[in-house]
Scaffold this active site. Structure first.
Site, PDB file in Angstrom:
ATOM      1  N   GLU A  30      -9.883  -2.855   2.646  1.00  0.00           N
ATOM      2  CA  GLU A  30      -9.958  -4.125   3.358  1.00  0.00           C
ATOM      3  C   GLU A  30     -11.226  -4.263   4.210  1.00  0.00           C
ATOM      4  O   GLU A  30     -11.166  -4.364   5.422  1.00  0.00           O
ATOM      5  CB  GLU A  30      -8.724  -4.291   4.275  1.00  0.00           C
ATOM      6  N   GLU A  49      -1.902  -1.464  -3.777  1.00  0.00           N
ATOM      7  CA  GLU A  49      -0.760  -1.613  -2.864  1.00  0.00           C
ATOM      8  C   GLU A  49       0.158  -2.647  -3.491  1.00  0.00           C
ATOM      9  O   GLU A  49      -0.299  -3.676  -3.988  1.00  0.00           O
ATOM     10  CB  GLU A  49      -1.194  -2.106  -1.474  1.00  0.00           C
TER      11      GLU A  49
HETATM   12  C1  IPT Z   1      -2.694  -4.370   3.517  1.00  0.00           C
HETATM   13  C2  IPT Z   1      -3.437  -3.198   4.084  1.00  0.00           C
HETATM   14  O1  IPT Z   1      -4.348  -2.689   3.179  1.00  0.00           O
HETATM   15  C3  IPT Z   1      -2.531  -2.099   4.508  1.00  0.00           C
HETATM   16  O2  IPT Z   1      -3.263  -1.207   5.306  1.00  0.00           O
HETATM   17  C4  IPT Z   1      -1.355  -2.622   5.257  1.00  0.00           C
HETATM   18  O3  IPT Z   1      -1.792  -3.264   6.414  1.00  0.00           O
HETATM   19  C5  IPT Z   1      -0.648  -3.601   4.412  1.00  0.00           C
HETATM   20  O4  IPT Z   1      -1.484  -4.657   4.076  1.00  0.00           O
HETATM   21  C6  IPT Z   1       0.538  -4.218   5.099  1.00  0.00           C
HETATM   22  O5  IPT Z   1       1.398  -3.306   5.670  1.00  0.00           O
HETATM   23  S1  IPT Z   1      -3.700  -5.767   3.820  1.00  0.00           S
HETATM   24  C7  IPT Z   1      -2.741  -7.208   3.635  1.00  0.00           C
HETATM   25  C8  IPT Z   1      -3.478  -8.364   4.230  1.00  0.00           C
HETATM   26  C9  IPT Z   1      -2.480  -7.533   2.232  1.00  0.00           C
END
Ligand code: IPT
Length: 984
Positions: A419, A495
């Site tokens: 990010e 993710e």
């Molecule tokens: C995404 C992040 O990469 C991760 O660190 C964590 O914050 C997650 O979201 C949520 O728990 S960023 C999100 C804006 C998709």
């Protein structure tokens, strides 16, 4: 007054450069014959509110550590978790004004001091280096009064040459640590801000003629079955691998027949690098990885990542994680069929990677980098990854990671960070990495052109988007060159499936997509562990706190608790579900065709390491069992095995085969017998027989303010059941729609910009009213007509309850629900709730279990007979919310004592199995609770029998439930038989 002249250089902690004085990065290894001395332990410590408020007199031998300023602290550790200051949680926002590289004057600064003697046998000659594995976020270091240098880069190693400064006794190591530095702008990861010396500090002897660094290249040629080994070393030496008869000079390449390394079969060969000055044990895993023909391959084969994002976390020690905890994490992952880890969002403690080599996990090693907080400004204005001043620091972060971790076979992908938007600094990192280590792939998600990435990587993409990408039908990029590049890449969800609170829902459907589309190479669930920190109520009750519980002025609440395991590492239902969804062997079958189909979903392994067994149960009672002979099945193939004969005789109840695959022998990560996969096959010849509507046994009679139906007494005004066969109900079964919103219900729908829970509340589903329209006998049936609706809307549900007495102490209830008016939202749940005496604390049921399950989180629920206490049915999400439902329940009994004993109540679902929930607090109490101690048992066990619930989804960060899991208001009828149980 002292002021800094306007054009004076910034102090070291505000310099965007990575620091001064430390040695070039090099490979980490756990042991060698060179001396090493662990400096961890109890150190002197002083906390100051600003970076420069305190003097540096503590670096001196004879420093006077004023007792009321100085105290003791454990190193490795974070001072905020040891009673000095407080932890703070923000996700995206920087918790300080954004003006890079400047940081606030309020900059908690920890002075650390440790006096140590050299071990008596510390070798003379050579060099000695002082190594820090991790200090957050900036340190200035002195030894025996001499400044060694400064550094930033919290999750990266830094070494200083200290030989000439060492003395046999009374060495004074002084470390000043600032919580905030220019580096903090690069460390905006979603986690607690935890300053301190949180990883090991070690003194390492570097003998003369020991290698300054070495690089083990161990490839595998899958076309010949050969391992290809070459070890580069700054100091020439010999490389031996006795098991393979290898004895070569450094720099020389050898090819020998060898077994490859993979996460599934982490074959390591023990070797040694011997230079005239040092002997270093090598753990060699032969594997070749990379993207070829659009797919990421290991040893020639495309692999499927069944991954998880892992932050380093321990509830007591934060990111200071001991080796036992690292091992526990990996064992737990392996036992839940996880095969890959993304080290979100920084390189882990190096010992973790040794364990991944040994136990077998594919690793995406991620640089310590995130600048997410700049996303709030137009075009990410000020983003350090697009700022020349930060490029040296970015390169330093790439280099320190790659150099430290380059010898681990488990590390197959380097990730530039998380990010950070886009910027040329990322390009510089990627270019350096590709040059230094072309043997691994590079990953970066957040630049939609993927110019620096070998993967088309997304986070939280919907099923629909993943499918589109799988079909190669994504919206093309404008620039044809970038489009051609992206089109050539394999797809990853770096993710997905945000595991916050109850959920994540929709895992099975993602997995089907990964298995269907070759381009989709799997994903990494967000995330491994809830980062809840232990706190206590005023009267000493322990619980886990989250953002906002530590006096933070800015925080992101319980968004820090979004893991597959609870803070104490107890698996949450989400992990159990994930294990089932990603099982490497799938077992299905057809009772009419008398076959079991077994699919080998491993990338490399056969099935020889598993033993298969079967059981046949009738209504959950075991009738027969045995072993199952399964032929060898190659990866990706299926085998058909005959289904064992069902036992003869006419045992009552639904017949089901359960087939299991378990480890045949002990593995490094689980004992023999550990279950890897299972499947159930319903016997079509012995289906479930639902209770018949039955002939009513007695007529309903009006008696004053009550109606009676045999031994049942109803309130004539409300139509509610008051008692049945001597059992007093605290609340009669009444229609119920509300659930305590889950974190996913509370999540923001990205497209619509609203929260489902908010829409529910706006409609008033949390303050439903019951209007009684009619209570009256209709022959043998007592009929209660109600209209159930919240204020201020014309949407409502007409509910007709038809009660009949079907036996002694037994009633049948049929509920017919018809929605009317304009319903624009799905319902949270649709069922009845009843309140029973608190004494009925033991539950037995036949249906889905043993754990909780919802319409889109039900893969792991297997049909059987289960038993639990009411307390045990509750899932202790760190922020309380809807939980604990058991799905497809055919019947449930609540009793005063365990087993089939003691008085109680049996609830038998009609044609349609029901969802069953029992808890010691009401939905309203659950909804109001913010932390677990807010829930206190009352005098009632609340039971919910639901025809259905709305799905769970993963909208706390991502898509909501798939349309087929929406509980859209529609006419529905369900029934249940209530029977009072005596003392039996
Ligand atoms: C995404 C992040 O990469 C991760 O660190 C964590 O914050 C997650 O979201 C949520 O728990 S960023 C999100 C804006 C998709």
């Amino acid at each position: 007054m002292d002021t800094r002249p306007k054009d004076a250089p910034l102090p070291y902690y505000e310099q965007p450069s990575p620091g001064t004085g430390s040695l070039p990065a090099r490979a980490w290894y756990a042991t060698s014959d060179a001396a090493r001395h662990d400096l961890g332990g109890t150190w002197d410590f002083r906390l100051s509110p600003t970076a420069e408020g305190a003097d540096t007199g503590f670096i001196a031998d004879d420093a006077d550590l004023t007792p009321n300023e100085w105290t003791r602290i454990t190193v490795p550790g974070h001072w905020v978790l040891q009673g000095h200051g407080a932890p703070a949680y923000t996700n995206v926002s920087y918790p300080f004004p954004v003006d890079p590289p400047r940081v606030p004057t309020e900059n908690p600064t920890g002075d650390h001091r440790h006096v140590f003697d050299l071990p008596a046998d510390w070798p003379a000659g050579g060099e000695s280096v002082l190594r820090f594995e991790g200090v957050e976020s900036c340190a200035r270091v002195w030894l025996n009064g001499t400044e060694l240098g400064t550094f930033q880069g919290s999750r990266l190693p830094h070494e200083f040459a200290v030989g000439p400064l060492l003395r046999p006794t009374g060495n004074v190591l002084a470390v000043r640590v600032h919580q905030w530095s220019a580096g903090s702008y690069l460390e905006d990861q979603d986690m607690w801000w935890l300053p301190g010396i949180f990883r090991d500090v070690t003194l390492l002897h570097r003998p003369e003629h020991s290698p300054a660094d070495f690089f083990t290249h161990a490839g595998y040629d899958h076309t010949t079955g050969e391992g290809v080994l070459r070890v580069e070393s700054g100091t020439p030496g010999t490389v031996t691998v006795p098991e393979l008869g290898i004895e070569i000079a450094t720099g020389e390449e050898v090819r020998v027949p060898a077994e490859p390394w993979s996460a599934e079969h982490p074959r390591l060969y023990t070797g040694e690098l011997a230079t005239p000055g040092e002997r270093i044990p090598l753990r060699i895993g032969f594997r070749t990885v990379g993207v070829r023909d659009g797919l990421f391959r290991a040893n020639g084969k495309p692999i499927l990542f069944r991954g998880v994002n892992r932050h380093e976390f321990h509830p007591d020690t934060g990111r200071a994680v001991d080796e036992a905890t690292m091992r526990a994490d990996i064992e737990l992952m392996k036992r839940h069929n996880i095969n890959a880890v993304r080290t979100s969002h920084y390189p882990p403690h190096p010992a973790f990677l040794d364990l991944c080599d040994e136990l077998g996990l594919w690793v995406i090693d991620e640089a310590d980098l995130e600048t997410h907080g700049f996303c709030y400004f137009p075009d990410w204005r000020g983003n350090p990854v697009a700022d020349d001043r930060f490029v040296p620091a970015l390169l330093d972060r790439a280099q320190r990671m790659v150099e430290r971790d380059k010898n681990h076979p488990s590390v197959v992908i380097w990730s530039l960070g998380n990010e950070c938007g886009a910027g040329h600094g990322l390009g510089a990192m990627a270019a350096w990495i590709r040059e230094r280590d072309p043997s691994r792939a590079v990953h970066y998600e957040n630049d939609p052109t993927y110019r620096d990435s070998d993967f088309y990587s997304r986070m939280y993409a919907s099923h629909e988007e993943v499918e589109r990408i799988g079909r190669r039908a994504e919206e093309p990029l404008e620039d044809p060159e970038l489009e051609a590049h992206r089109a050539s890449l394999p797809f990853l969800l770096c993710e997905y499936a945000h595991a916050m609170g109850n959920g994540p829902g929709g895992l099975s459907e993602y997995q089907r997509l990964f298995e269907t589309y070759e381009r989709c190479q799997g994903g990494f669930v967000w995330e491994w562990i809830d980062h809840g920190l232990p706190v206590q109520t005023a009267d000493g009750e322990p619980y886990f706190g989250y953002g906002g519980d530590f006096g933070e002025e800015l925080h992101d609440g319980n968004f820090v608790c979004d893991g597959l395991v609870f803070p104490d590492r107890t698996p949450s239902p989400g992990l159990i579900e994930y294990k089932k969804v990603i099982e490497p062997v799938t077992i299905s079958g057809d009772s009419a065709e008398r076959t079991i189909t077994i699919r080998n979903g491993y990338d490399f392994l056969g099935l020889g390491h598993l033993s298969f067994g079967w059981r046949y149960e009738a209504e959950g009672v075991l009738l027969a069992s045995g072993e199952l002979a399964v032929p060898e099945v190659v990866p990706g193939a299926t085998a058909q095995v005959p289904l064992p004969e069902p036992p003869a005789g006419d045992a009552a109840g639904e017949g089901i085969w359960t087939v299991t695959a378990a480890l045949a022998a002990d593995a490094a990560w689980a004992p023999a017998g550990h279950e890897v996969a299972w499947g159930q096959i319903v016997d079509s010849a012995r289906p479930r027989v639902a209770p018949s509507a039955g002939a009513p046994t007695v007529a309903a009679r009006r008696e004053g303010t009550t109606w009676t139906l045999g031994s049942a007494v109803f309130d004539a005004a409300s139509g509610e059941l008051r008692s049945l066969g001597g059992l007093t109900l605290h609340r009669g079964p009444v229609l119920d729609l509300w659930r305590a919103p889950t974190d996913n219900d509370e999540g923001m729908a990205w497209e619509e910009g609203t929260r489902l829970a908010q829409r529910w509340r706006e409609l008033g589903l949390h303050r439903i009213r019951h209007r009684v329209d009619a209570v009256g006998a209709d022959g043998d049936t007592l009929t209660v007509r109600t209209r159930v609706a919240p204020a201020a809307t014309d949407a409502g549900l007409l509910a007709v309850h038809r009660w009949t007495a079907t036996g002694e102490g037994e009633l049948r209830l049929e509920v017919e629900v018809t929605p009317e008016g304009d319903w624009r939202v799905p319902l949270p749940r649709l069922g009845v709730r009843l309140g029973l005496p608190a004494g009925l604390g033991h539950v037995r049921w036949y249906g889905g279990g043993p754990g909780e399950a919802y319409p889109d989180t039900r893969a792991a629920a297997r049909t059987g007979r289960w038993e639990a206490t009411v307390d045990g049915l509750h899932t202790p999400y760190v922020r309380p919310q809807e939980n604990g439902a058991r799905i497809d329940v055919r019947w449930a009994e609540l009793r005063e004592r365990p087993g089939a004993q003691g008085p109680g109540l049996r609830l038998t679902a009609g044609e349609r199995p029901l969802m069953f929930t029992a808890r010691r607090w009401s939905t309203e109490e659950l909804d109001a609770a913010a932390h677990t101690p807010d829930l206190t048992p009352g005098d009632t066990v609340w039971v919910h029998l639901d025809a259905d619930q709305h799905g769970i989804g993963t909208q706390s960060c991502g898509p909501g439930p798939l349309p087929q899991y929406h509980l859209t208001p529609a006419p529905v009828t369900f029934s249940v038989v209530l029977r009072v149980l005596g003392e039996d």
